[in-house]
Design an enzyme around this catalytic site. Structure first.
Site, mmCIF file in Angstrom:
data_model
loop_
_atom_site.group_PDB
_atom_site.id
_atom_site.type_symbol
_atom_site.label_atom_id
_atom_site.label_comp_id
_atom_site.label_asym_id
_atom_site.label_seq_id
_atom_site.Cartn_x
_atom_site.Cartn_y
_atom_site.Cartn_z
ATOM 1 N N LYS A 1 -8.014 13.300 0.877
ATOM 2 C CA LYS A 1 -7.280 13.109 2.133
ATOM 3 C C LYS A 1 -8.177 13.310 3.343
ATOM 4 C CE LYS A 1 -2.758 12.785 0.648
ATOM 5 N NZ LYS A 1 -1.340 12.925 0.770
ATOM 6 N N LYS B 1 -2.327 3.199 -9.155
ATOM 7 C CA LYS B 1 -0.912 3.600 -9.229
ATOM 8 C C LYS B 1 -0.113 2.972 -8.088
ATOM 9 C CE LYS B 1 -0.305 7.723 -6.468
ATOM 10 N NZ LYS B 1 0.466 8.904 -6.271
ATOM 11 N N LYS C 1 3.260 4.276 -2.010
ATOM 12 C CA LYS C 1 3.980 3.818 -0.809
ATOM 13 C C LYS C 1 3.042 3.563 0.355
ATOM 14 C CE LYS C 1 5.168 8.563 0.269
ATOM 15 N NZ LYS C 1 5.792 9.451 -0.687
HETATM 16 P P1 ATP Z 1 1.005 8.305 -1.220
HETATM 17 O O1 ATP Z 1 1.063 6.803 -1.206
HETATM 18 O O2 ATP Z 1 1.071 8.909 0.160
HETATM 19 O O3 ATP Z 1 -0.075 8.846 -2.096
HETATM 20 P P2 ATP Z 1 2.948 8.556 -3.272
HETATM 21 O O4 ATP Z 1 3.808 7.342 -3.312
HETATM 22 O O5 ATP Z 1 1.849 8.634 -4.270
HETATM 23 O O6 ATP Z 1 2.380 8.785 -1.826
HETATM 24 P P3 ATP Z 1 3.738 11.364 -3.361
HETATM 25 O O7 ATP Z 1 4.566 11.855 -2.217
HETATM 26 O O8 ATP Z 1 2.291 11.758 -3.419
HETATM 27 O O9 ATP Z 1 3.927 9.774 -3.437
HETATM 28 O O10 ATP Z 1 4.411 11.787 -4.720
HETATM 29 C C1 ATP Z 1 5.728 12.213 -4.892
HETATM 30 C C2 ATP Z 1 5.999 12.359 -6.369
HETATM 31 O O11 ATP Z 1 6.085 11.078 -7.002
HETATM 32 C C3 ATP Z 1 4.945 13.145 -7.135
HETATM 33 O O12 ATP Z 1 5.588 13.982 -8.081
HETATM 34 C C4 ATP Z 1 4.120 12.075 -7.819
HETATM 35 O O13 ATP Z 1 3.528 12.547 -9.000
HETATM 36 C C5 ATP Z 1 5.182 10.998 -8.100
HETATM 37 N N1 ATP Z 1 4.602 9.653 -8.083
HETATM 38 C C6 ATP Z 1 4.080 9.027 -7.012
HETATM 39 N N2 ATP Z 1 3.651 7.778 -7.330
HETATM 40 C C7 ATP Z 1 3.905 7.623 -8.653
HETATM 41 C C8 ATP Z 1 3.686 6.552 -9.588
HETATM 42 N N3 ATP Z 1 3.147 5.415 -9.213
HETATM 43 N N4 ATP Z 1 4.100 6.723 -10.857
HETATM 44 C C9 ATP Z 1 4.681 7.874 -11.233
HETATM 45 N N5 ATP Z 1 4.895 8.919 -10.424
HETATM 46 C C10 ATP Z 1 4.530 8.820 -9.148
#
Ligand code: ATP
Ligand code: LTN
Length: 338
Positions: free
Chosen positions: A119, A201, A204
């Protein structure tokens, strides 16, 4: 009596940041599991809004995202009667314990966190101290509720490991105070990959909105995104090494319908990728439809939302104050006489 102790349900704590759109990845990877855990465990859930300001937020958007995330999580099935569900910034004990835990966390430990390294590279213009001490606030979230188990994705495991170290350090410096939490690895884990680059992965924060499906996307957008999903040049629907796109779609379809890989392969035997992509899109649309309908009701009902998050915060404050008071007494602070 002895039986009372053995019958105590294990405590689960988890939180998610209200930092924008909630994706199908967040839902299948985290939220859907939270819902099923509610019967078997004593669950406490939070929106980690204090964590969100480690990245600069526009005030009006931040407020809206937080309320929308609260309504959406209720719509997904969090039952606030069973599981206190609150907004982190409403419960002062979190920031208080986080400060204390900062004094029991080493600079070197925080420096080793890969999320901090990632980050700070991504937001090089705002490497603030909050981004650095993010894990001590997360440790406070968990330890305040004496959580036994914490469902986390792979990206958060290192933070949980640090939480355990902080808890053990405090317990051995004074006397047993915190429950040392374990990571909860769901039976049916799902890692949802990007629809545009299935080696990454689903996230968002992806600049390409076709890469992710938001839980609140319109049906026609969901269908379009699945139809455009990047796959390979083969046409046989089956799991195989190197077929990342198809493997991801099979994973999503299986998670949504409960069908096994074999059942899915049989269902699409002799059919092409086009049919399969449409079927996955339609299954996702049908699964999300009731969630979207409940969301539309909740978001209109601001009084109801306020009542839920207020009651959630009151319950959370009562539980967490007990832990904070214990901690402060052990350290040697003069107890408040008011
Ligand atoms: P960013 O895009 O800001 O990294 P993010 O979409 O990865 O955000 P987080 O807020 O970091 O979301 O994660 C929230 C929860 O969702 C965490 O428990 C994370 O492990 C889960 N998560 C996020 N993306 C995935 C994914 N693609 N598949 C499975 N679990 C996910
Ligand atoms: N850091 C987590 C959100 C989070 C959390 C927590 C998860 C904040 N506090 C306590 C589990 C337990 C994230 O960004 N996914």
């Amino acid at each position: 009596m002895e039986t009372e102790n053995t019958e105590r349900k294990k405590v689960i704590f988890s939180a998610i940041q209200p930092s924008g759109t909630i994706t199908l990845g967040n839902y299948l990877g985290a939220l859907k599991n939270w819902i099923t855990l509610q019967d078997e465990y004593d669950c406490i859930f939070a929106l980690a809004d204090l964590h969100t300001i480690t990245v600069r937020q526009t005030p009006a958007d931040f407020r809206r995202h937080t309320l929308e995330a609260y309504a959406l999580l209720l719509a997904c099935g969090i039952d606030p009667e069973k599981s206190p569900f609150f907004i982190q910034s409403h419960v002062n004990t979190h920031a208080q314990l986080a400060w204390i835990l900062n004094c029991y966390t080493q600079f070197g430990e925080l420096q080793r966190m890969t999320q901090f390294k990632d980050k700070s590279a991504k937001h090089a213009d705002n490497v603030n101290a909050g981004l650095f001490t993010y894990p001590s606030l997360m440790a406070a979230d968990i330890l305040l509720y004496q959580a036994d188990l914490v469902p986390v994705g792979a990206d958060q495991k290192q933070h949980l490991e640090l939480t355990r170290n902080i808890a053990e350090r405090f317990n051995s410096a004074y006397s047993p105070t915190f429950t040392v939490p374990d990571a909860y690895i769901p039976k049916q884990g799902a890692r949802v990959m990007s629809l545009q680059d299935p080696s990454k992965k689903m996230s968002k924060s992806d600049e390409n909105t076709n890469a992710y499906v938001a839980v609140l996307d319109k049906p026609e957008d969901i269908l379009r995104k699945f139809k455009r999903a990047v796959t390979d040049s083969d046409s046989h629907v089956c799991r195989a090494e190197g077929k990342d796109g198809i493997n991801n779609l099979i994973g999503i379809y299986s998670c949504i319908t409960g069908k096994t890989d074999e059942q899915i392969e049989a269902e699409f035997e002799g059919k092409g990728y086009g049919d399969f992509k449409t079927a996955v899109g339609e299954a996702v649309i049908e699964h999300l439809r009731p969630i979207q309908e409940r969301y539309a009701d909740y978001i209109k009902n601001k009084d109801f939302l306020e009542k839920c998050y207020t009651e959630g915060a009151q319950k959370a404050l009562a539980i967490s104050t007990r832990t904070l008071n214990k901690v402060m007494k052990k350290i040697g602070f003069i107890p408040k006489a008011f």
